[in-house]
Write a protein that holds these residues in place. Structure first.
Motif, PDB file in Angstrom:
ATOM      1  N   VAL A 132     -27.309  98.799  61.665  1.00 30.56           N
ATOM      2  CA  VAL A 132     -26.490  99.986  61.911  1.00 30.56           C
ATOM      3  C   VAL A 132     -26.992 101.109  61.023  1.00 30.56           C
ATOM      4  O   VAL A 132     -27.373 100.869  59.868  1.00 30.56           O
ATOM      5  N   VAL A 133     -26.980 102.330  61.544  1.00 30.84           N
ATOM      6  CA  VAL A 133     -27.262 103.496  60.708  1.00 30.84           C
ATOM      7  C   VAL A 133     -26.280 104.602  61.079  1.00 30.84           C
ATOM      8  O   VAL A 133     -25.990 104.837  62.247  1.00 30.84           O
TER       9      VAL A 133
ATOM     10  N   ALA B 197     -27.153 102.663  55.824  1.00 29.51           N
ATOM     11  CA  ALA B 197     -27.758 101.732  56.774  1.00 29.51           C
ATOM     12  C   ALA B 197     -27.493 100.292  56.356  1.00 29.51           C
ATOM     13  O   ALA B 197     -27.458  99.959  55.163  1.00 29.51           O
ATOM     14  N   LEU B 198     -27.312  99.437  57.378  1.00 29.07           N
ATOM     15  CA  LEU B 198     -27.193  97.984  57.212  1.00 29.07           C
ATOM     16  C   LEU B 198     -28.322  97.361  58.009  1.00 29.07           C
ATOM     17  O   LEU B 198     -28.437  97.591  59.226  1.00 29.07           O
ATOM     18  N   ASP B 199     -29.176  96.572  57.348  1.00 33.69           N
ATOM     19  CA  ASP B 199     -30.337  96.024  58.044  1.00 33.69           C
ATOM     20  C   ASP B 199     -30.079  94.609  58.565  1.00 33.69           C
ATOM     21  O   ASP B 199     -28.983  94.041  58.390  1.00 33.69           O
ATOM     22  N   GLU B 200     -31.087  94.019  59.196  1.00 32.75           N
ATOM     23  CA  GLU B 200     -30.950  92.694  59.806  1.00 32.75           C
ATOM     24  C   GLU B 200     -30.662  91.602  58.783  1.00 32.75           C
ATOM     25  O   GLU B 200     -30.088  90.567  59.101  1.00 32.75           O
TER      26      GLU B 200
ATOM     27  N   VAL C 125     -19.528  94.587  49.715  1.00 34.61           N
ATOM     28  CA  VAL C 125     -18.366  95.236  50.338  1.00 34.61           C
ATOM     29  C   VAL C 125     -18.774  96.232  51.416  1.00 34.61           C
ATOM     30  O   VAL C 125     -18.464  96.079  52.601  1.00 34.61           O
ATOM     31  N   GLY C 126     -19.442  97.309  51.003  1.00 35.50           N
ATOM     32  CA  GLY C 126     -19.790  98.370  51.933  1.00 35.50           C
ATOM     33  C   GLY C 126     -20.374  99.557  51.202  1.00 35.50           C
ATOM     34  O   GLY C 126     -20.638  99.515  49.995  1.00 35.50           O
TER      35      GLY C 126
ATOM     36  N   ASN D   4     -19.733  94.149  57.627  1.00 32.05           N
ATOM     37  CA  ASN D   4     -19.676  93.609  58.984  1.00 32.05           C
ATOM     38  C   ASN D   4     -20.270  94.550  60.017  1.00 32.05           C
ATOM     39  O   ASN D   4     -20.260  94.260  61.211  1.00 32.05           O
ATOM     40  N   GLY D   5     -20.751  95.716  59.552  1.00 30.58           N
ATOM     41  CA  GLY D   5     -21.303  96.693  60.477  1.00 30.58           C
ATOM     42  C   GLY D   5     -20.260  97.624  61.060  1.00 30.58           C
ATOM     43  O   GLY D   5     -20.566  98.440  61.928  1.00 30.58           O
ATOM     44  N   GLU D   6     -19.014  97.526  60.572  1.00 30.68           N
ATOM     45  CA  GLU D   6     -17.959  98.448  61.014  1.00 30.68           C
ATOM     46  C   GLU D   6     -18.135  99.779  60.302  1.00 30.68           C
ATOM     47  O   GLU D   6     -18.470  99.811  59.108  1.00 30.68           O
TER      48      GLU D   6
END
Length: 334
Positions: A45-46, A196-199, A236-237, A301-303
């Motif tokens: 996610v970005v 960004a959240l990577d794979e 966390v985030g 969680n990509g939220e």
């Protein structure tokens, strides 16, 4: 007869105890089943701020979509805005301070809580990359002013004129009035922030700006300050801010958003609560007239979520199911 009654009572007690134990086992099993519920994680996610977040996301996605690291993605993503002279609030072509100097601020943070920042940097088009070098090549977190420039040149960055003819013309027009009153939203939003959240499930963030137009020489806003303009905890985030930096600094805005997510709030609710806190702090301030602050947030969680003080702030989001949409953030004040 008496013996039969005793046997019956004993049998009744055994059946009752067995029944209660069975019910407890069922409840315990159900409880365990609930605790094992798996939450689907959406990645990569970005998310980034403002309409120039759209091309920034596209650049970041080139890295994320092939399993690349979130740190590389956010750096390369925001560099698109730094290099675009038509974006007069970031990097090349940024509006100058009241003495005619373009001064830049930036910070970057990775999933191991490593971070680097530069502030009051002049003559270097890509402060985000200098910030990463500070993080990776020095024992420090922030370099500023001439020291930041000296370090950048030592690292091979090229010195160049950042004041474009268009920004110089705007500055000369401002000199006719010399009225310092920030314009709300895109005309003077002064930041691009990206998360960004990577794979691999790792978070990173970046924030870069030329700061408020016509600011006092030497002024630094929230963008290079870890915990204000940007913060993340890989358990966390992550969160990042845009808008009037002074308001974000006063409330440690991005750090507070992350802490609220730690307490269980969604990214949207965490952003909303901090914006409302900023409003409460500033509702009697003279700067409320032109105050705009917005946050973006992304959890493990990509939220994702966003919220701002006034209408006009938007953000760009891209993942496997959302094709780089530009969305208007919800807001508190009309």
């Amino acid at each position: 007869m008496r013996t039969f009654i005793y046997q019956y009572l004993i049998l009744f007690l055994v059946i009752t105890l067995w029944s209660c134990n069975t019910k407890n086992n069922i409840k315990e099993q159900q409880s365990n089943e609930k605790s094992e519920i798996v939450i689907e994680v959406i990645k990569p996610v970005v998310i980034s701020t403002w309409n120039h977040g759209v091309p920034a996301n596209e650049e970041a996605w080139k890295i994320l979509s092939v399993g690349g690291k979130s740190l590389d993605a956010v750096e390369q993503g925001v560099r698109t805005a730094e290099a675009n002279p038509e974006i007069q609030t970031v990097g090349l072509g940024g509006f100058p301070d009241r003495e005619g100097n373009v001064t830049l601020d930036a910070c970057i943070m990775d999933y191991n809580s490593n971070c680097g920042a530069v502030s009051f940097l002049q003559h270097i088009k890509h402060p985000i990359s200098v910030a990463r070098k500070v993080m990776e090549e020095t024992p420090h977190i922030m370099l500023t002013g001439d020291g930041a420039l000296q370090f950048a040149l030592e690292q091979g960055f090229e010195k160049e004129e950042l004041l474009t003819p268009e920004s110089k013309k705007a500055y000369e027009e401002w000199l006719q009035k010399t009225n310092y009153k920030p314009v709300i939203n895109i005309e003077n939003h002064d930041t691009i922030s990206m998360l960004a959240l990577d794979e691999d499930g790792n978070l990173s963030g970046a924030c870069t700006t030329s700061g408020a137009a016509w600011k006092m020489h030497g002024r630094v806003g929230d963008s290079p300050i870890i915990g204000a303009g940007l913060f993340l905890d890989n358990e966390v985030g992550a969160a990042a801010a845009t808008g009037l930096g002074e308001a974000v600094i006063r409330t440690a805005g991005s750090a507070m958003v992350v802490e609220l997510m730690r307490q269980g709030k969604s990214p949207y609710d965490a952003c909303k609560e901090v914006v409302e806190r900023i409003y409460k702090v500033h509702k009697n301030h003279a700067d409320l007239e032109y105050l705009q602050v917005g946050f973006i947030a992304l959890n493990k969680n990509g939220e994702y979520g966003s919220y701002c003080l006034r209408p006009g702030f938007n953000f760009a989001i891209k993942n496997a199911t959302v094709n780089n949409e530009l969305r208007d953030a919800e807001f508190k004040m009309k």
